[in-house]
Write a protein that holds these residues in place. Structure first.
Motif, PDB file in Angstrom:
ATOM      1  N   UNK A 138      19.745 -26.316  -6.110  1.00  9.00           N
ATOM      2  CA  UNK A 138      19.181 -25.197  -5.368  1.00  9.00           C
ATOM      3  C   UNK A 138      17.803 -24.859  -5.944  1.00  9.00           C
ATOM      4  N   UNK A 139      16.895 -24.381  -5.080  1.00 10.42           N
ATOM      5  CA  UNK A 139      15.588 -23.899  -5.512  1.00 10.42           C
ATOM      6  C   UNK A 139      15.774 -22.481  -6.042  1.00 10.42           C
ATOM      7  N   UNK A 140      15.537 -22.275  -7.348  1.00 15.31           N
ATOM      8  CA  UNK A 140      15.820 -20.966  -7.948  1.00 15.31           C
ATOM      9  C   UNK A 140      14.923 -19.863  -7.395  1.00 15.31           C
ATOM     10  N   UNK A 141      13.786 -20.221  -6.789  1.00 15.92           N
ATOM     11  CA  UNK A 141      12.880 -19.203  -6.259  1.00 15.92           C
ATOM     12  C   UNK A 141      13.363 -18.641  -4.930  1.00 15.92           C
ATOM     13  N   UNK A 160      33.204 -19.141 -12.467  1.00 12.31           N
ATOM     14  CA  UNK A 160      32.858 -18.908 -11.059  1.00 12.31           C
ATOM     15  C   UNK A 160      33.723 -17.787 -10.480  1.00 12.31           C
ATOM     16  N   UNK A 161      35.009 -17.797 -10.789  1.00  9.79           N
ATOM     17  CA  UNK A 161      35.928 -16.782 -10.278  1.00  9.79           C
ATOM     18  C   UNK A 161      35.537 -15.393 -10.767  1.00  9.79           C
ATOM     19  N   UNK A 162      35.164 -15.279 -12.048  1.00 14.67           N
ATOM     20  CA  UNK A 162      34.768 -13.977 -12.594  1.00 14.67           C
ATOM     21  C   UNK A 162      33.486 -13.478 -11.943  1.00 14.67           C
ATOM     22  N   UNK A 163      32.533 -14.383 -11.698  1.00 12.56           N
ATOM     23  CA  UNK A 163      31.265 -13.971 -11.083  1.00 12.56           C
ATOM     24  C   UNK A 163      31.459 -13.565  -9.626  1.00 12.56           C
ATOM     25  N   UNK A 164      32.371 -14.243  -8.927  1.00 10.90           N
ATOM     26  CA  UNK A 164      32.660 -13.862  -7.541  1.00 10.90           C
ATOM     27  C   UNK A 164      33.242 -12.451  -7.503  1.00 10.90           C
ATOM     28  N   UNK A 165      34.191 -12.172  -8.393  1.00 10.23           N
ATOM     29  CA  UNK A 165      34.812 -10.840  -8.430  1.00 10.23           C
ATOM     30  C   UNK A 165      33.810  -9.760  -8.810  1.00 10.23           C
ATOM     31  N   UNK A 166      32.792 -10.117  -9.612  1.00  7.00           N
ATOM     32  CA  UNK A 166      31.773  -9.150 -10.027  1.00  7.00           C
ATOM     33  C   UNK A 166      30.645  -9.037  -9.017  1.00  7.00           C
ATOM     34  N   UNK A 167      30.705  -9.825  -7.952  1.00  5.64           N
ATOM     35  CA  UNK A 167      29.666  -9.764  -6.920  1.00  5.64           C
ATOM     36  C   UNK A 167      28.394 -10.489  -7.287  1.00  5.64           C
ATOM     37  N   UNK A 168      28.425 -11.306  -8.314  1.00  2.00           N
ATOM     38  CA  UNK A 168      27.231 -12.038  -8.743  1.00  2.00           C
ATOM     39  C   UNK A 168      27.154 -13.369  -8.007  1.00  2.00           C
ATOM     40  N   UNK A 169      26.811 -13.302  -6.729  1.00  2.00           N
ATOM     41  CA  UNK A 169      26.735 -14.500  -5.896  1.00  2.00           C
ATOM     42  C   UNK A 169      25.389 -14.568  -5.189  1.00  2.00           C
ATOM     43  N   UNK A 170      25.047 -15.713  -4.703  1.00  2.00           N
ATOM     44  CA  UNK A 170      23.824 -15.934  -3.945  1.00  2.00           C
ATOM     45  C   UNK A 170      24.174 -16.576  -2.605  1.00  2.00           C
ATOM     46  N   UNK A 171      23.450 -16.187  -1.555  1.00  2.00           N
ATOM     47  CA  UNK A 171      23.661 -16.760  -0.229  1.00  2.00           C
ATOM     48  C   UNK A 171      22.675 -17.900  -0.007  1.00  2.00           C
ATOM     49  N   UNK A 172      23.183 -19.053   0.316  1.00  2.00           N
ATOM     50  CA  UNK A 172      22.353 -20.232   0.576  1.00  2.00           C
ATOM     51  C   UNK A 172      22.476 -20.575   2.052  1.00  2.00           C
TER      52      UNK A 172
END
Length: 313
Positions: free
Chosen positions: A36-39, A225-237
């Motif tokens: 993924x492009x981090x920008x 990944x599971x912990x980040x999903x539950x914490x809402x730390x996700x990105x939409x691609x």
């Protein structure tokens, strides 16, 4: 564990044919990391790049070559590659039977379950039980998806497993390694050392259970990944979509075209008539737009002329 049959054929040795099907016996585990492009969080794909120019090239400009010396290649055409493919057969052709202990695990590559089909169960059981009692495995050749493989036919419980093998020249020799020779007096351990080593091995011995061993890296990543999903730390691609072609300069009434096409079909007209009607409709629409544009232009000119006349008066 139920899987679809990926290959159907027969086990063949001598005059015996056992109809069978192959099922995958293993799955690939691990973590798939997408680029993924981090920008912008845009997906990053793989392109066919010319390594010298750095430019992307079309598929039709790619040929296949085999390097026979450093920097020297022989180009092989698709027709020549097709001719070199092994003769496709639906047979697991057993070449010989060997003692199971003679085949090193280094040659084993990918297992497949063999399932009897078309009432071949009794002969299947006969071969399986015979191999198990004799301590033998079958060495066979089989073609799967145009590629020829060496394979081992191994009895395992109720099943027989076809384990694809590496060819002999795919295993590197050990001759270049600095290894202690078996039976060398200089490297022979003392009786006390052997006794302690044996005690340690016995202390750590147990029954083999594959469920006791997991891919710890994959599990750690998926837990993260599971912990980040539950914490809402996700990105939409969002995958980029191709832009729809613009028809602003040539607007056609689609409803009218569909109605005309249906009328043409009901009246038994040929496929050329709806197309002709579509061209007429497009022409009429263009003429109407041109007429409206001309009228607006004339009105603007008349209004400007009238305004100048009032100012002069």
């Amino acid at each position: 564990m139920a899987t679809r049959t990926i290959w159907k054929g027969a086990i063949s040795f001598g005059l015996v044919h056992i109809p069978v099907g192959l099922h995958t016996a293993a799955t690939e585990s691990g973590v798939d990391f997408d680029w993924l492009d981090k920008r912008s969080m845009d997906p990053v794909g793989y392109k066919r790049i010319n390594k010298r120019t750095g430019k992307e090239i079309d598929r039709e400009n790619i040929v296949k070559g085999v390097q026979y010396e450093k920097g020297e290649y022989v180009i092989v055409s698709p027709e020549e590659i097709e001719q070199a493919y092994p003769r496709t057969t639906q047979t697991i052709e057993i070449q010989m039977f060997v003692d199971a202990a003679q085949v090193s695990f280094m040659y084993l590559e990918r297992p497949y379950y063999i399932e009897p089909i078309n009432k071949g169960h009794k002969v299947y059981a006969l071969l399986r039980d015979t191999l198990a009692k004799a301590g033998k495995i079958g060495i066979a050749k089989v073609v799967i998806q145009t590629k020829q493989h060496l394979a081992a036919l191994v009895p395992t419980g109720d099943a027989m497993v076809l384990n694809l093998m590496r060819w002999g020249d795919e295993i590197k020799p050990m001759s270049d390694l600095d290894l202690p020779r078996v039976g060398s007096k200089a490297m022979s351990p003392s009786a006390a050392e052997l006794k302690m080593a044996r005690m340690l091995v016995d202390d750590m011995s147990g029954d083999w259970d594959p469920e006791d061993f997991k891919d710890e890296f994959r599990q750690a990543i998926m837990d993260l990944v599971d912990r980040k999903v539950k914490a809402g730390k996700t990105e939409t691609v969002v995958e980029p979509q191709e832009e729809a072609p613009s028809y602003e300069g040539n607007v056609i009434d689609l409803t009218e075209l569909l109605q005309r096409s249906l009328k043409g079909k009901r009246g038994g007209s040929s496929g050329a008539e709806p197309a002709k009607a579509a061209r007429k409709t497009a022409a009429k629409s263009a003429a109407k737009r041109a007429s409206k544009t001309a009228a607006k232009t004339a009105a603007k000119k008349a209004s400007a002329k009238s305004s100048r006349a009032r100012k002069a008066a």
